[in-house]
Design a protein around this motif. Structure first.
Motif, PDB file in Angstrom:
ATOM      1  N   ILE A  61      14.415  -1.957  -5.102  1.00 45.73           N
ATOM      2  CA  ILE A  61      14.798  -1.298  -6.209  1.00 45.73           C
ATOM      3  C   ILE A  61      13.926   0.078  -6.502  1.00 45.73           C
ATOM      4  CG2 ILE A  61      15.787  -3.318  -7.258  1.00 45.73           C
ATOM      5  CD1 ILE A  61      13.069  -3.346  -9.027  1.00 45.73           C
ATOM      6  N   CYS A  62      14.120   0.623  -7.659  1.00 46.31           N
ATOM      7  CA  CYS A  62      13.724   1.920  -7.925  1.00 46.31           C
ATOM      8  C   CYS A  62      12.182   1.821  -8.009  1.00 46.31           C
ATOM      9  CB  CYS A  62      14.179   2.643  -9.237  1.00 46.31           C
ATOM     10  SG  CYS A  62      13.559   4.004  -9.504  1.00 46.31           S
ATOM     11  N   ALA A  63      11.862   0.643  -8.697  1.00 43.57           N
ATOM     12  CA  ALA A  63      10.427   0.631  -8.561  1.00 43.57           C
ATOM     13  C   ALA A  63       9.554   0.514  -7.238  1.00 43.57           C
ATOM     14  CB  ALA A  63      10.024  -0.674  -9.449  1.00 43.57           C
ATOM     15  N   LEU A 103      13.100  13.846  -2.597  1.00 43.70           N
ATOM     16  CA  LEU A 103      14.206  12.713  -2.802  1.00 43.70           C
ATOM     17  C   LEU A 103      13.615  11.488  -1.915  1.00 43.70           C
ATOM     18  CD1 LEU A 103      17.186  11.528  -3.614  1.00 43.70           C
ATOM     19  CD2 LEU A 103      17.701  12.509  -1.399  1.00 43.70           C
ATOM     20  N   ALA A 104      13.424  10.281  -2.805  1.00 43.85           N
ATOM     21  CA  ALA A 104      13.008   9.023  -1.989  1.00 43.85           C
ATOM     22  C   ALA A 104      14.251   8.395  -1.587  1.00 43.85           C
ATOM     23  CB  ALA A 104      12.220   8.354  -3.015  1.00 43.85           C
ATOM     24  N   GLY A 114       3.692   5.829  -3.748  1.00 45.76           N
ATOM     25  CA  GLY A 114       2.548   6.176  -4.663  1.00 45.76           C
ATOM     26  C   GLY A 114       3.050   7.016  -5.697  1.00 45.76           C
ATOM     27  N   ILE A 115       4.339   6.993  -6.177  1.00 47.12           N
ATOM     28  CA  ILE A 115       4.678   7.624  -7.302  1.00 47.12           C
ATOM     29  C   ILE A 115       4.700   7.079  -8.354  1.00 47.12           C
ATOM     30  CG2 ILE A 115       6.974   8.955  -8.160  1.00 47.12           C
ATOM     31  CD1 ILE A 115       7.817   9.153  -5.243  1.00 47.12           C
ATOM     32  N   ALA A 116       4.081   7.674  -9.660  1.00 51.65           N
ATOM     33  CA  ALA A 116       3.976   6.993 -10.715  1.00 51.65           C
ATOM     34  C   ALA A 116       5.350   6.817 -11.424  1.00 51.65           C
ATOM     35  CB  ALA A 116       2.911   7.809 -11.428  1.00 51.65           C
ATOM     36  N   PRO A 117       5.481   5.983 -12.304  1.00 53.57           N
ATOM     37  CA  PRO A 117       6.872   5.722 -12.994  1.00 53.57           C
ATOM     38  C   PRO A 117       7.286   6.964 -13.609  1.00 53.57           C
ATOM     39  CG  PRO A 117       5.509   3.674 -12.835  1.00 53.57           C
ATOM     40  CD  PRO A 117       4.624   4.890 -12.286  1.00 53.57           C
ATOM     41  N   ASN A 118       6.387   7.627 -14.368  1.00 56.82           N
ATOM     42  CA  ASN A 118       6.726   8.606 -15.119  1.00 56.82           C
ATOM     43  C   ASN A 118       6.910   9.932 -14.348  1.00 56.82           C
ATOM     44  OD1 ASN A 118       3.996   9.161 -14.389  1.00 56.82           O
ATOM     45  ND2 ASN A 118       3.440   9.699 -16.664  1.00 56.82           N
ATOM     46  N   VAL A 178       9.380   9.827 -11.820  1.00 56.29           N
ATOM     47  CA  VAL A 178      10.484   9.497 -11.420  1.00 56.29           C
ATOM     48  C   VAL A 178      11.638  10.401 -12.212  1.00 56.29           C
ATOM     49  CG1 VAL A 178      12.631   7.804 -10.896  1.00 56.29           C
ATOM     50  CG2 VAL A 178      10.121   7.217 -10.310  1.00 56.29           C
ATOM     51  N   GLY A 179      12.417  10.988 -11.719  1.00 49.56           N
ATOM     52  CA  GLY A 179      13.439  11.850 -12.113  1.00 49.56           C
ATOM     53  C   GLY A 179      14.877  11.173 -12.144  1.00 49.56           C
TER      54      GLY A 179
END
Ligand code: GDP
Ligand code: IMO
Ligand code: MG
Length: 423
Positions: free
Chosen positions: A243-245, A218-219, A252-256, A258-259
């Motif tokens: 924001i989420c981005a 969880l970020a 360093g979490i790739a956009p794809n 993100v859950g």
């Protein structure tokens, strides 16, 4: 491969992120902060303890979760040390449960001085910064002058520090700002020595490896979407992407990868510091919300400005974050209102609009309200969805219809237990 969930504030901060992260932590293996710094104040209440965290993620009180301070965070070693000491006094083994990114930037005493000098120079146009040195530290990061946690272990750390401080001294001279740095430096270097006892890692590898292993992450966001450097009410914003981005950049979490994107909002709105706030109440109603909700800053103690829920602003935040699930906080604060106003639209240049335009200054937007019936019931001791009053259920359904995202949790008090799961 699992995905990382992101939790963030959809308004101007202080939505209750700390409380919810604490409530959700048992479902996660890792809780990771991705931006902001000690400008944040995240409050947790349980077993009669009230605790405010500034830099350390809100999963720290749970026995198993590992907490990560990501590369997007800025750290003031002095405040960090105080946080660690307070947690240690409560029996938390911080070193066992926390890792820090080597890429996170350090807030120097001179960053705080520049923050104060810049605000003083702005006079009545000041941002209302928390004066924690956030803006100047992110300026040095993007200006490629910053000092990072990883630098602490280098032989030339002191030299890098001195070089940066020399630049800052020139800036302070420009502002004609008086200060005494030698009073601040000993505590800062002592705190750096304490920080060194903690674990510094390449958090981006750790996070991605954990995702591959199917761990649940969880970020945890700080501030709120309307304080985002790009999408907030600029210049009255903070200096990071809230924001989420920001979770992609800051961990360093790739956009794809993100859950779920969990958006936290209050049943009304608050803002602390300067800047436009369309639904702000300057009357006794605003004062009543402030008193009922104890709306005073967790970091600075300043009274928070209060107003009705702003749907165009909420929809905007939901859109730019890709929110998949909402959590509505502080429903109990509106318990003794006969009627509740909700801003559903703005009047903007003679037109009724339901989106957030470029400027939300009072000269550009006038809120349009609908009146909803209040629930007039004490909620704080309720324990199930079934017990919620009909008018509150109606309020929830009304918001869900307007914003088209389900509300999965309704919070009815500051304590961990005062949480109603709607699913
Ligand atoms: P954060 O920055 O988003 O973590 O929020 P803050 O901790 O700065 O501010 C939220 C405040 O509201 C804190 O004092 C919380 O203890 C409190 N709080 C959180 N949820 C609720 C709630 O449902 N009802 C009430 N009355 N207080 C709440
Ligand atoms: P949490 O995480 C509410 C506001 C300040 C000021 C502006 C810029 O607890 O929700 P800064 O110190 O970042 O340069 O201040 O942003 N602000 C917050 N308001 N909650 C916060 O964090 C905030 N962090 C910064 O009041 O208006
Ligand atoms: Mg806060």
């Amino acid at each position: 491969m699992s995905k990382a969930d992101v939790l963030l504030g959809l308004q101007w901060g202080d939505e209750g992120k700390g409380k919810i992260v604490d409530v959700l932590t048992p479902k996660y293996d890792i809780i990771a902060r991705f931006q902001g710094g000690p400008n944040a104040g995240h409050t947790l209440e349980f077993n009669g303890i009230k605790h405010v965290l500034h830099t350390i993620p809100s999963g720290i009180f749970h026995p198993t979760a590992l907490n990560v301070v990501g590369n997007g965070v800025v750290i003031d070693p002095v405040i960090f040390k105080k946080e660690v000491d307070a947690l240690t006094a409560l029996g938390v083994d911080v070193n066992k449960k926390l890792v820090i990114s080597k890429r996170a930037h350090l807030i120097l005493p001179t960053h705080r001085l520049i923050d104060a000098a810049s605000e003083a120079a702005k006079g009545k146009n000041k941002i209302g910064s928390t004066l924690k040195g956030i803006g100047p530290t992110y300026m040095d990061k993007t200006g490629r002058n910053g000092l990072r946690v990883g630098d602490i272990e280098g032989a030339d750390f002191k030299e890098k520090y001195n070089n940066l401080v020399e630049k800052h001294k020139q800036l302070l001279a420009f502002y004609n700002f008086e200060y005494n740095l030698s009073e601040l430096e000993p505590a800062w270097f002592a705190a750096i020595d304490e920080l060194k006892k903690l674990t510094f890692i390449d958090t981006e590898h750790y996070i991605n490896d954990s995702i591959k292993k199917g761990k649940k992450i969880l970020a945890e966001g700080a501030q709120g979407s309307l304080l985002d450097i790009d999408f907030g009410s600029y210049p009255f914003v903070t200096s990071s992407n809230t924001i989420c981005a920001g979770a992609c950049n800051g961990l360093g979490i790739a956009p794809n990868r993100v859950g779920n994107v969990i958006g936290i909002f209050k049943a009304y709105c608050t803002r602390v510091g300067s800047g436009p706030f369309p639904t702000e109440l300057h009357d006794e109603v605003g004062e009543k919300i402030r008193q009922n909700g104890r709306e005073f800053g967790s970091t600075t103690g300043r009274p928070r400005r209060c107003g009705w829920l702003d749907i165009p602003a909420l929809k905007y935040a939901i859109e730019i974050n890709g929110v998949t699930e909402l959590m509505m906080m502080k429903a109990d604060v509106l318990s003794d209102f006969e009627n509740i106003e909700v801003c559903t639209h703005y009047m903007h240049k003679g037109q009724k609009i339901d989106y957030l335009p470029y400027s939300i200054e009072p000269s550009d937007v006038t809120p349009v309200y609908e009146t909803v019936k209040g629930w007039n019931t004490d909620l704080t001791k309720l324990t199930s969805k079934e017990a919620l009053p009909k008018e509150l259920i109606d309020y929830i359904k009304y918001i869900e219809k307007l914003v088209e995202v389900p509300i999965s949790i309704v919070s009815i008090g500051p304590d961990r237990t005062q949480t109603i799961f709607m699913k």
